[in-house]
Design a protein around this motif. Sequence first.
Motif, PDB file in Angstrom:
ATOM      1  N   ILE A   1      19.688  27.936   6.526  1.00 57.39           N
ATOM      2  CA  ILE A   1      19.525  28.266   7.944  1.00 57.39           C
ATOM      3  C   ILE A   1      18.732  27.167   8.646  1.00 57.39           C
ATOM      4  N   LEU A   2      17.643  26.734   8.032  1.00 62.52           N
ATOM      5  CA  LEU A   2      16.835  25.660   8.612  1.00 62.52           C
ATOM      6  C   LEU A   2      17.671  24.389   8.759  1.00 62.52           C
ATOM      7  N   ALA A   3      18.454  24.053   7.753  1.00 66.26           N
ATOM      8  CA  ALA A   3      19.311  22.861   7.817  1.00 66.26           C
ATOM      9  C   ALA A   3      20.307  22.969   8.962  1.00 66.26           C
ATOM     10  N   SER A   4      20.921  24.137   9.126  1.00 66.99           N
ATOM     11  CA  SER A   4      21.922  24.288  10.200  1.00 66.99           C
ATOM     12  C   SER A   4      21.270  24.141  11.570  1.00 66.99           C
ATOM     13  N   LEU A   5      20.096  24.715  11.734  1.00 70.15           N
ATOM     14  CA  LEU A   5      19.398  24.590  13.026  1.00 70.15           C
ATOM     15  C   LEU A   5      18.958  23.151  13.274  1.00 70.15           C
ATOM     16  N   MET A   6      18.457  22.489  12.241  1.00 71.98           N
ATOM     17  CA  MET A   6      18.025  21.093  12.399  1.00 71.98           C
ATOM     18  C   MET A   6      19.193  20.196  12.808  1.00 71.98           C
ATOM     19  N   VAL A   7      20.296  20.310  12.092  1.00 71.91           N
ATOM     20  CA  VAL A   7      21.437  19.433  12.358  1.00 71.91           C
ATOM     21  C   VAL A   7      22.036  19.719  13.728  1.00 71.91           C
ATOM     22  N   PHE A   8      22.303  20.992  14.003  1.00 70.48           N
ATOM     23  CA  PHE A   8      23.068  21.289  15.198  1.00 70.48           C
ATOM     24  C   PHE A   8      22.223  21.478  16.457  1.00 70.48           C
ATOM     25  N   LEU A   9      20.916  21.339  16.333  1.00 70.22           N
ATOM     26  CA  LEU A   9      20.078  21.205  17.524  1.00 70.22           C
ATOM     27  C   LEU A   9      19.719  19.735  17.750  1.00 70.22           C
ATOM     28  N   SER A  10      19.521  18.977  16.671  1.00 67.15           N
ATOM     29  CA  SER A  10      19.121  17.578  16.835  1.00 67.15           C
ATOM     30  C   SER A  10      20.273  16.670  17.264  1.00 67.15           C
ATOM     31  N   PHE A  11      21.473  16.904  16.784  1.00 73.07           N
ATOM     32  CA  PHE A  11      22.591  16.049  17.199  1.00 73.07           C
ATOM     33  C   PHE A  11      22.847  16.146  18.704  1.00 73.07           C
ATOM     34  N   PRO A  12      22.990  17.352  19.264  1.00 74.51           N
ATOM     35  CA  PRO A  12      23.167  17.419  20.720  1.00 74.51           C
ATOM     36  C   PRO A  12      21.957  16.870  21.480  1.00 74.51           C
ATOM     37  N   ALA A  13      20.753  17.101  20.981  1.00 71.74           N
ATOM     38  CA  ALA A  13      19.560  16.575  21.652  1.00 71.74           C
ATOM     39  C   ALA A  13      19.605  15.053  21.702  1.00 71.74           C
ATOM     40  N   GLY A  14      19.951  14.436  20.590  1.00 63.07           N
ATOM     41  CA  GLY A  14      20.068  12.979  20.551  1.00 63.07           C
ATOM     42  C   GLY A  14      21.150  12.458  21.480  1.00 63.07           C
ATOM     43  N   ARG A  15      22.263  13.169  21.536  1.00 63.04           N
ATOM     44  CA  ARG A  15      23.343  12.741  22.435  1.00 63.04           C
ATOM     45  C   ARG A  15      22.923  12.881  23.895  1.00 63.04           C
TER      46      ARG A  15
ATOM     47  N   VAL B   1      19.823  12.662  25.060  1.00 62.12           N
ATOM     48  CA  VAL B   1      18.902  11.554  25.321  1.00 62.12           C
ATOM     49  C   VAL B   1      19.692  10.284  25.582  1.00 62.12           C
ATOM     50  N   SER B   2      20.694  10.026  24.770  1.00 61.26           N
ATOM     51  CA  SER B   2      21.533   8.840  24.960  1.00 61.26           C
ATOM     52  C   SER B   2      22.285   8.882  26.286  1.00 61.26           C
ATOM     53  N   LEU B   3      22.751  10.047  26.663  1.00 61.69           N
ATOM     54  CA  LEU B   3      23.454  10.197  27.942  1.00 61.69           C
ATOM     55  C   LEU B   3      22.540   9.789  29.096  1.00 61.69           C
ATOM     56  N   VAL B   4      21.292  10.219  29.046  1.00 62.13           N
ATOM     57  CA  VAL B   4      20.328   9.888  30.096  1.00 62.13           C
ATOM     58  C   VAL B   4      19.948   8.409  30.054  1.00 62.13           C
ATOM     59  N   LEU B   5      19.675   7.897  28.858  1.00 67.03           N
ATOM     60  CA  LEU B   5      19.180   6.524  28.737  1.00 67.03           C
ATOM     61  C   LEU B   5      20.270   5.459  28.735  1.00 67.03           C
ATOM     62  N   ASP B   6      21.445   5.801  28.194  1.00 68.83           N
ATOM     63  CA  ASP B   6      22.487   4.795  27.983  1.00 68.83           C
ATOM     64  C   ASP B   6      23.700   4.950  28.889  1.00 68.83           C
ATOM     65  N   GLY B   7      23.866   6.092  29.506  1.00 66.36           N
ATOM     66  CA  GLY B   7      25.024   6.313  30.358  1.00 66.36           C
ATOM     67  C   GLY B   7      26.109   7.123  29.661  1.00 66.36           C
ATOM     68  N   MET B   8      27.225   7.216  30.332  1.00 70.07           N
ATOM     69  CA  MET B   8      28.337   8.053  29.900  1.00 70.07           C
ATOM     70  C   MET B   8      29.057   7.452  28.686  1.00 70.07           C
ATOM     71  N   PRO B   9      29.156   8.227  27.578  1.00 67.19           N
ATOM     72  CA  PRO B   9      29.899   7.759  26.407  1.00 67.19           C
ATOM     73  C   PRO B   9      31.395   8.045  26.559  1.00 67.19           C
ATOM     74  N   SER B  10      32.135   7.760  25.509  1.00 68.93           N
ATOM     75  CA  SER B  10      33.577   8.002  25.507  1.00 68.93           C
ATOM     76  C   SER B  10      33.876   9.503  25.547  1.00 68.93           C
ATOM     77  N   THR B  11      35.101   9.829  25.880  1.00 69.77           N
ATOM     78  CA  THR B  11      35.537  11.228  25.901  1.00 69.77           C
ATOM     79  C   THR B  11      35.381  11.870  24.525  1.00 69.77           C
ATOM     80  N   GLY B  12      35.668  11.127  23.471  1.00 67.67           N
ATOM     81  CA  GLY B  12      35.533  11.651  22.114  1.00 67.67           C
ATOM     82  C   GLY B  12      34.099  12.051  21.802  1.00 67.67           C
ATOM     83  N   ILE B  13      33.145  11.246  22.239  1.00 72.64           N
ATOM     84  CA  ILE B  13      31.735  11.561  22.017  1.00 72.64           C
ATOM     85  C   ILE B  13      31.341  12.786  22.842  1.00 72.64           C
TER      86      ILE B  13
END
Length: 138
Positions: free
Chosen positions: A78-92, A94-106
């Motif tokens: 359960i901890l692993a699932s929450l870590m992975v699937f909360l941190s990946f969107p959070a990182g994306r 952050v990147s959206l704000v700092l780096d701009g719009m990614p590809s449609t696939g991302i």
Amino acid sequence: MTLNFFQKLVLGIAGLTAFVIGATITSMPHMFYASYGIFLGSEASLLSELRAPGAGLASLGGIMLIGIVRQRFAAVAILASLMVFLSFPAGRLVSLVLDGMPSTGILMALIFECLIAALCLLAFVPKRRVQHNKTQSV
């Protein structure tokens, strides 16, 4: 810890997703990233930097899947699932704000990760019961 059917289903979705994506990044990074419009060269250092977290993601997915069948691993899964699937969107995000719009696939990956995160939160975050204290009038 005993999991109900919904929790096992969510762990299965999260675990299979993490395992397959991680294993694909580890074994076929060129193909995986090309699907997002990212073309990798033959730089060994870059490929190592991509394969290493891919292996970590696959391992976490494996832990999630083990948690379905082994009760003693359920809390870690359960901890692993929450870590992975909360941190990946959070990182994306952050990147959206700092780096701009990614590809449609991302962006599609972000939406998919957010959906799995919502399922994980729904399945694994305990609901708080609100208790109302009755005040006595004097």
